[in-house]
Design a protein around this motif. Structure first.
Motif, PDB file in Angstrom:
ATOM      1  N   THR A 195      65.395  -8.014  -6.187  1.00  0.00           N
ATOM      2  CA  THR A 195      64.301  -8.511  -7.026  1.00  0.00           C
ATOM      3  C   THR A 195      64.834  -9.354  -8.177  1.00  0.00           C
ATOM      4  OG1 THR A 195      62.917  -6.593  -6.484  1.00  0.00           O
ATOM      5  CG2 THR A 195      62.367  -7.826  -8.470  1.00  0.00           C
ATOM      6  N   ALA A 196      65.886  -8.868  -8.846  1.00  0.00           N
ATOM      7  CA  ALA A 196      66.481  -9.643  -9.934  1.00  0.00           C
ATOM      8  C   ALA A 196      67.160 -10.904  -9.412  1.00  0.00           C
ATOM      9  CB  ALA A 196      67.492  -8.774 -10.690  1.00  0.00           C
ATOM     10  N   ALA A 214      59.640   0.337 -11.049  1.00  0.00           N
ATOM     11  CA  ALA A 214      59.394   1.309  -9.985  1.00  0.00           C
ATOM     12  C   ALA A 214      60.708   1.796  -9.381  1.00  0.00           C
ATOM     13  CB  ALA A 214      58.508   0.690  -8.906  1.00  0.00           C
ATOM     14  N   ALA A 215      61.685   0.891  -9.244  1.00  0.00           N
ATOM     15  CA  ALA A 215      62.994   1.284  -8.710  1.00  0.00           C
ATOM     16  C   ALA A 215      63.700   2.234  -9.672  1.00  0.00           C
ATOM     17  CB  ALA A 215      63.841   0.045  -8.459  1.00  0.00           C
ATOM     18  N   ASP A 216      63.673   1.921 -10.969  1.00  0.00           N
ATOM     19  CA  ASP A 216      64.293   2.811 -11.958  1.00  0.00           C
ATOM     20  C   ASP A 216      63.628   4.188 -11.955  1.00  0.00           C
ATOM     21  OD1 ASP A 216      66.152   0.942 -12.802  1.00  0.00           O
ATOM     22  OD2 ASP A 216      64.833   0.125 -14.360  1.00  0.00           O
ATOM     23  N   ARG A 217      62.337   4.211 -11.819  1.00  0.00           N
ATOM     24  CA  ARG A 217      61.604   5.484 -11.800  1.00  0.00           C
ATOM     25  C   ARG A 217      61.985   6.311 -10.574  1.00  0.00           C
ATOM     26  NH1 ARG A 217      56.478   6.949  -9.688  1.00  0.00           N
ATOM     27  NH2 ARG A 217      55.546   8.725 -10.802  1.00  0.00           N
ATOM     28  N   HIS A 224      57.904  -6.216  -5.056  1.00  0.00           N
ATOM     29  CA  HIS A 224      58.871  -7.300  -4.849  1.00  0.00           C
ATOM     30  C   HIS A 224      58.260  -8.455  -4.063  1.00  0.00           C
ATOM     31  CE1 HIS A 224      62.432  -9.492  -3.624  1.00  0.00           C
ATOM     32  NE2 HIS A 224      62.189  -9.212  -2.364  1.00  0.00           N
ATOM     33  N   LYS A 225      57.574  -8.153  -2.991  1.00  0.00           N
ATOM     34  CA  LYS A 225      56.962  -9.192  -2.163  1.00  0.00           C
ATOM     35  C   LYS A 225      55.749  -9.811  -2.826  1.00  0.00           C
ATOM     36  CE  LYS A 225      58.222 -10.165   1.323  1.00  0.00           C
ATOM     37  NZ  LYS A 225      59.232 -11.158   1.737  1.00  0.00           N
ATOM     38  N   ASN A 226      55.146  -9.117  -3.771  1.00  0.00           N
ATOM     39  CA  ASN A 226      53.973  -9.635  -4.475  1.00  0.00           C
ATOM     40  C   ASN A 226      54.358 -10.412  -5.731  1.00  0.00           C
ATOM     41  OD1 ASN A 226      51.100  -9.824  -4.360  1.00  0.00           O
ATOM     42  ND2 ASN A 226      50.960  -8.407  -6.092  1.00  0.00           N
ATOM     43  N   TYR A 227      55.664 -10.724  -5.882  1.00  0.00           N
ATOM     44  CA  TYR A 227      56.177 -11.496  -7.012  1.00  0.00           C
ATOM     45  C   TYR A 227      55.854 -10.832  -8.352  1.00  0.00           C
ATOM     46  CZ  TYR A 227      56.593 -14.993  -3.340  1.00  0.00           C
ATOM     47  OH  TYR A 227      56.897 -15.634  -2.175  1.00  0.00           O
ATOM     48  N   GLU A 228      56.134  -9.533  -8.426  1.00  0.00           N
ATOM     49  CA  GLU A 228      56.015  -8.769  -9.662  1.00  0.00           C
ATOM     50  C   GLU A 228      57.367  -8.141  -9.963  1.00  0.00           C
ATOM     51  OE1 GLU A 228      52.377  -6.369 -10.141  1.00  0.00           O
ATOM     52  OE2 GLU A 228      51.784  -7.078  -8.153  1.00  0.00           O
ATOM     53  N   PRO A 229      58.351  -8.943 -10.422  1.00  0.00           N
ATOM     54  CA  PRO A 229      59.715  -8.437 -10.585  1.00  0.00           C
ATOM     55  C   PRO A 229      59.838  -7.323 -11.615  1.00  0.00           C
ATOM     56  CG  PRO A 229      59.493 -10.627 -11.549  1.00  0.00           C
ATOM     57  CD  PRO A 229      58.237 -10.370 -10.780  1.00  0.00           C
ATOM     58  N   GLU A 230      59.103  -7.419 -12.727  1.00  0.00           N
ATOM     59  CA  GLU A 230      59.204  -6.377 -13.742  1.00  0.00           C
ATOM     60  C   GLU A 230      58.691  -5.053 -13.204  1.00  0.00           C
ATOM     61  OE1 GLU A 230      57.809  -9.313 -14.230  1.00  0.00           O
ATOM     62  OE2 GLU A 230      59.166 -10.315 -15.643  1.00  0.00           O
ATOM     63  N   ALA A 231      57.557  -5.092 -12.494  1.00  0.00           N
ATOM     64  CA  ALA A 231      57.000  -3.865 -11.933  1.00  0.00           C
ATOM     65  C   ALA A 231      57.917  -3.293 -10.851  1.00  0.00           C
ATOM     66  CB  ALA A 231      55.609  -4.145 -11.354  1.00  0.00           C
TER      67      ALA A 231
END
Length: 309
Positions: free
Chosen positions: A116-117, A92-95, A81-88
């Protein structure tokens, strides 16, 4: 023939080991689990999020069932989230939610997914300039709203619930405003049924938002154009009862001719001008001899902006 085979075998062996000669097959040293975790946390505290992501990924790959595994997965969501990788971050949250449905900090995973979204489509300019983000695609806003809604419904006592609730209010207003923009788009193109449905959706599903009054106005205008007098009167009655100061007008589609468009409205108007709300008179202009004349301009004067007449 035997010599050729020997030379071929030697050549293959040389090519196979060439990458190791130039450092292409570099081995990562075996780092203990606790050391990897501590290094990743240190990188997070220093705001070196790229380094933190690499450390946490390595920790999860080498020690998938270690004592820091679950906490590392949570930290990885935050690092993404802090690294500006919203998809990742979302993946990761879903996992984490799928693998640990009863974890004591699962509310944090829902909160980070929603956060993040929430910030996914907020660019630098949108944060510091007055840009209307409600006209953009609401996909990320919907995803954020759903994550926060799940958090509040399942974990109402979570410490992240108050902030999630405030963000949901903002998202609800934004989604309602987006529906009004779409309804206006349909009204301009004569799709009155679609416009009325958009307005009704806001009234029924996005209550207590500032856009409800505009939604009722759209319903009134659309039903008026469709000839549905009862529905139009019902929408106007509800609107004026709850918003007595609202300026309710009837929608009127403007059809401009090609000449009117080309001359920026100076010539070729296909409609009679709308009568003013109260009588107006042309103000007389006195000439040198004390006579008066009205301010009527010829078409040539309007085209040339008064340069030649």
């Amino acid at each position: 023939m035997r010599l050729v085979k020997i030379v071929g075998i030697v050549t293959i062996c040389v090519l196979a080991s060439a990458c190791s000669w130039f450092g292409g097959d570099k081995e990562i040293p075996d780092i203990p689990e606790q050391q990897l975790y501590e290094e990743s946390i240190a990188a997070l505290e220093l705001a070196d999020y790229q380094q933190a992501v690499e450390k946490l990924q390595l920790l999860e790959a080498r020690y998938p069932f270690g004592r820091y595994s679950e906490q590392a997965q949570l930290e990885l969501i935050y690092a993404y989230h802090k690294n500006y990788e919203p998809e990742a971050a979302s993946a990761a949250a879903d996992r984490f939610i799928r693998l640990h449905p009863s974890h004591e900090n699962i509310d944090y995973a829902y909160y980070l997914k929603g956060l993040t979204a929430f910030e996914q489509d907020r660019t630098f300019f949108e944060r510091y300039l007055p840009i209307d983000v409600s006209q953009r695609d609401p996909g990320a806003a919907l995803s954020s709203f759903e994550s926060f809604s799940t958090l509040l419904s399942r974990y109402p006592d979570s410490k992240y619930a108050p902030d999630a609730n405030k963000r949901m209010v903002f998202l609800k207003n934004r989604l309602a405003r987006y529906e009004i923009h779409v309804a206006d788009f349909y009204m301009k193109r004569g799709a009155f049924v679609a416009a009325a449905n958009r307005g009704r959706y806001v009234v029924e599903n996005l209550k207590n938002t500032p856009s409800v009054s505009d939604a009722l106005a759209v319903m009134y205008q659309a039903y008026t154009e469709l000839g549905m007098t009862d529905l139009a009167n019902s929408a106007s009655e509800v609107l004026l009862t709850n918003y007595p100061d609202y300026n309710l007008t009837t929608y009127r589609k403007q059809n401009k001719t090609l000449l009117e468009t080309a001359t920026f409205g100076l010539l070729g108007s296909s409609e009679e001008p709308i009568p003013p709300s109260r009588p107006q008179t042309n103000k007389p202009i006195s000439d040198e001899q004390g006579k008066t004349e009205t301010t009527e301009r010829s078409w040539f004067d309007r085209v040339t902006f008064g340069v030649f007449e």
